[in-house]
Design an enzyme around this catalytic site. Sequence first.
Site, PDB file in Angstrom:
ATOM      1  N   HIS A  43       0.833  -1.207   0.000  1.00 61.17           N
ATOM      2  CA  HIS A  43       0.000   0.000   0.000  1.00 61.17           C
ATOM      3  C   HIS A  43       0.863   1.251   0.000  1.00 61.17           C
ATOM      4  O   HIS A  43       2.098   1.195   0.097  1.00 61.17           O
ATOM      5  CB  HIS A  43      -0.958  -0.003   1.204  1.00 61.17           C
ATOM      6  CG  HIS A  43      -0.267  -0.033   2.531  1.00 61.17           C
ATOM      7  ND1 HIS A  43       0.283   1.081   3.128  1.00 61.17           N
ATOM      8  CD2 HIS A  43      -0.029  -1.065   3.389  1.00 61.17           C
ATOM      9  CE1 HIS A  43       0.814   0.755   4.291  1.00 61.17           C
ATOM     10  NE2 HIS A  43       0.645  -0.553   4.478  1.00 61.17           N
ATOM     11  N   CYS A  64       3.230  -4.612   6.727  1.00 64.53           N
ATOM     12  CA  CYS A  64       2.952  -4.479   5.298  1.00 64.53           C
ATOM     13  C   CYS A  64       4.122  -3.830   4.561  1.00 64.53           C
ATOM     14  O   CYS A  64       5.053  -3.314   5.168  1.00 64.53           O
ATOM     15  CB  CYS A  64       1.686  -3.648   5.093  1.00 64.53           C
ATOM     16  SG  CYS A  64       0.171  -4.464   5.644  1.00 64.53           S
TER      17      CYS A  64
END
Length: 406
Positions: free
Chosen positions: A364, A380
């Site tokens: 992301h 992440c």
Amino acid sequence: MVLSSQTPRAGMSRMYMSSKPRSGAKWGWLLLIGVGLISMWTFVWSDSDANQATGDAAGAGLPASARADSRGVDPSLPATEQPTGRPASVNDLPPPRDLATASANNVRPEPVVQTIRLGETPNSTPPAPVSAAAGTPAANPGPSGAPSSALAGSQLARGMNMIREGRLVQGRRELSQLLFSDRGNLSALDAQTVRDTLSSVNKQLVFSDQVTPGDTLSETYVVQRGDYLSRIAPKYAVPYQFIERINNTPAERLQAGKPIKLVKGPFHARISKSDFRMDIYVNDADGQPIYIRSFTVGLGKDDSTPMGPFIVAPNSKVQNPSWKNPRTGEFYGKDDPKNPIGEYWLALKGTDAVTEAHSGYGIHGTIDPQSIGRQASMGCVRLSDDDIALVYDMLESGRSTVQITW
């Protein structure tokens, strides 16, 4: 009256007359001897000057010790610095360092990274210096101090020569093989040189609307009546947004009869945790990975980003996503400027027994650009705004793999 003693005797006058010439001859011989001595002295002196001039010319540019006289004494040096032993000569000087010597000592100039503008043929400046002795790039230590192997150096030189000669497709394949194969033992510095060079090459081969002859990864397609990018793109395993991007043509402005460029996917990602780097590549018809470009990433705090094989989960790509913090329960809406996920989200799904147990991880954007290149997320993979927008357009749901390594 003349006395008998005063009477001249026979031969007397001849004796006196002959005595004068004898005295003159004596001085004549002395004069001749003097002139001869002066001539000999002049000749010896001239010859000495000539020899000195020759010696000065031969000694020009040599060390002081090489200009010493026959006793090994150099008049230009003080007594404490006079050479000892036999006089030095040109043969005593160390040989000049050449490329082969520099290569043996792992000395090499900084590599030159070639920049290629779209539509141009690469210039004649080689991206990497080549050793004249071996015909391969001089060994150069990477950050770890390990130079490229001879095998890698030979292939690196071959690939760079292809790029320099304008054979971009062949050069890209040759150099990509080095990046994705362990057999070459490519140094870290040479690997970065290859990435920089291929990134420039791919501005034309991949990210422009030009189709390069011989490139099996791209082709020209003439739009037919009733065509939609959303129908064309899946046939090439790329998101339709990528076709829009490289052709600079929005999907709604697609025109029948107009040629467009298509690139054959799917694209894949390989993430190196130790280097905070994501490499994007695509496999050619023979299954060989072809390097496309790299991005700097942010990773999980305390080394929390899991390693192993993943895939971009089917139907998981979201633009302008909402997000709920799994630790605090705090919710961020789609347009919330405080949403730490940023503008794009691609969920990751494990594909082996170990990674299948990991859930909730993805790729992301971020609202904290300082976190890129650091361990700062909850596990992440983060990218900057521009980079995540491009990666989002390249990776295909359900088909693009993501390999996370150390």
